[in-house]
Design an enzyme around this catalytic site. Structure first.
Site, short mmCIF file in Angstrom:
data_model
loop_
_atom_site.label_atom_id
_atom_site.label_comp_id
_atom_site.label_asym_id
_atom_site.label_seq_id
_atom_site.Cartn_x
_atom_site.Cartn_y
_atom_site.Cartn_z
N ASN A 386 0.81 -1.21 0.00
CA ASN A 386 0.00 0.00 0.00
C ASN A 386 0.86 1.27 0.00
OD1 ASN A 386 -1.95 1.94 0.39
ND2 ASN A 386 -3.18 0.71 1.76
N ASP A 387 1.52 1.58 1.13
CA ASP A 387 2.28 2.84 1.22
C ASP A 387 3.35 2.96 0.13
OD1 ASP A 387 0.83 3.35 3.47
OD2 ASP A 387 2.41 2.80 4.89
N ILE A 388 3.96 1.83 -0.22
CA ILE A 388 5.11 1.87 -1.12
C ILE A 388 4.75 2.14 -2.58
CG2 ILE A 388 6.55 0.39 0.34
CD1 ILE A 388 5.80 -1.95 -1.52
#
Ligand code: NDP
Length: 459
Positions: A386-388
């Site tokens: 997600n964040d990456i």
């Protein structure tokens, strides 16, 4: 055993630790590296137990016995996904032991009238590095475990307070050297304990990997300081190896994440008290698809990139992904894996899981090597990441992720993201990618969805 034999065994152990670190620099040699470090540690323990300074084995074996029972119990039960918390809490033990050794050494030397200025500075430094490591690691443990919010906890004047406490600790350490008093040593320890809390609390979710490796480094320096206190050369060398390798890893990670190394070690300098980005903004629509849709698109692609993230570790989807990789390879589709330096919850997390599933290293690419290839990729399959892959890291200055390089998945023709819900990732922010026209979500557990995709591929 005479002193020369001790020195030789300690030297061999140190060399084995260096080979261990060298081995750990690549997944291919990691097993050998671990093995070499284990032999080094066995030699070190053997030599230390045989040392003439050891007069009684009772308490030593009691400690080893209790540690063994707890350690083996935890190692058997621990989930791979909880490994980072375990590492953080183990760092806290190193810090605590440095504090205890410093205070114990002070009291025993005071009783014998053997305190001197050099020893007192060592004790002050050992205690302060150990105490910062201890409380800092406990906060890191809480943030990774989810018992403390991963949002940066900041308040006005925090950096000045940290600076003041830091200066006070060093002034008191200097004072201790000339006016030995256990109360001063305890005051240094208390201030350092407080500073450990204050340094790690303001670190936001996205910067936690750097902090974990920084605390690893601190724990090495704490061990090294303990080595000076105990006059143990092996502990000095081993602590310095851990301290410097941890610092180098933190520096590399800071570069990879476009973060300032100094900011992170000084406690999130520049971190703003951000709002809950996931909760704000209008409700937006996302597209969703089934595993059959994904299988169809994959089959009709010539180039596919798979991006694994923390969700792959949670659902242990790596073996199902291996089957998918083999099935696509069989169909002559070019498949690669893209690894972000902070994917998962510990450095190298994804590499370890892919290696466990025997996915060949040649198909696994680091971020800087694969980012140029997304524009020519037909399908990107995101498995629990997600964040990456959040483009807000490039475009939204208010995002806690802003400035962190991402895997440029958004440039691909089509992106499928496997996840269970619309919940955000570790940094707690909404993912702008999910609303892109070329992005489609596939809701479900990563392992189950990957297995279904494999089952839906035409044989
Ligand atoms: P994220 O935490 O950003 O996202 C993980 C995603 O996986 C979530 O969206 C979650 O969504 C999904 N997920 C969880 N369980 C499952 C499951 N069983 N099946 C399918 N999906 C699942 O992970 P990333 O790897 O993208 O990024 C790592 C983050 O962790 C970064 O912010 C990094 O800074 C931080 N971090 C990294 C460390 C490291 O050393 N690598 C250490 C500490 C923090 P849903 O719940 O909806 O399924």
């Amino acid at each position: 055993m005479n002193d020369n034999i001790f020195a030789l065994i300690y030297l061999i152990a140190t060399i084995l630790f260096i080979f261990g670190l060298k081995g750990l620099s690549s997944p291919k040699s990691a097993l050998k590296g671990n093995f070499s470090a284990m032999i080094g540690m066995a030699l070190a323990i053997f030599a230390t137990l045989a040392s003439p300074e050891v007069h009684s084995y009772f308490w030593i074996f009691m400690g080893i016995g209790i540690g063994l029972v707890i350690g083996v119990g935890v190692a058997i039960k621990i989930q791979m996904t909880a490994m980072p918390q375990l590492v953080a809490i183990l760092h806290s033990f190193v810090g605590l032991s440095a504090v205890l050794v410093s205070i114990g050494t002070y009291l025993s030397h005071e009783a014998r009238g053997e305190l001197n200025s050099v020893l007192l500075v060592e004790l002050g430094l050992g205690s302060l590095i150990g105490a910062v490591t201890f409380t800092g690691s406990i906060i890191a443990f809480g943030k990774l475990q989810g018992t403390i919010t991963s949002n940066p906890l900041v308040f006005k004047g925090q950096h000045y307070l940290n600076l003041l406490l830091g200066l006070l600790m060093f002034v008191l350490t200097g004072y201790l050297a000339f006016a030995p008093n256990v109360v001063i040593l305890l005051a240094i320890t208390l201030i350092a304990l407080l500073l450990g809390f204050l340094l790690v609390l303001p670190i936001g979710g996205a910067d936690m990997p750097v902090v974990v490796s920084m605390l690893n480094s601190y724990s090495g320096w704490a061990a090294s300081a303990t080595g000076f206190t105990l006059g143990n050369n092996l502990l000095i060398a081993t602590g310095a190896l851990v301290g410097s390798s941890g610092a180098i890893l933190s520096f590399i990670m800071c570069q990879a994440m476009n973060r300032s190394f100094i900011s992170v070690i000084l406690g999130g300098f520049g971190a703003e008290a951000g709002g809950d980005a996931a909760a704000s903004g209008p409700v937006k629509n996302v597209k969703s698809a089934s595993s059959e849709d994904v299988a169809y698109m994959l089959e009709n692609s010539s180039k596919v990139v798979i991006i694994p993230g923390y969700g792959m570790a949670v659902s242990q989807a790596q073996h199902a992904i291996k089957e998918l990789f083999e099935a696509l390879n069989h169909k002559k589709i070019d498949v690669k894996f893209a690894i972000h330096p902070v994917a998962g919850r510990m450095p190298g997390h994804m590499n370890v899981l892919l290696a466990e599933a025997d996915i060949p290293y040649d198909f696994v690419a680091e971020m800087e090597d694969i980012n140029g290839e997304f524009a020519s990729t037909d399908v990107v399959l995101v498995v629990g990441a997600n964040d990456i892959i959040n483009p807000a890291a490039k475009t939204d200055k208010s995002s806690p992720l802003y400035g962190m390089p991402i895997l440029d998945a958004y440039k691909a023709k089509q992106i499928f993201v496997i996840k269970r819900s619309m919940k955000p990732g570790y940094a707690g922010v909404d993912n702008a990618l999910f609303y892109y026209d070329n992005c489609t979500l596939v809701f479900g557990d990563a392992k189950g969805v990957c297995e279904k995709i494999v089952g839906s591929l035409e044989s």
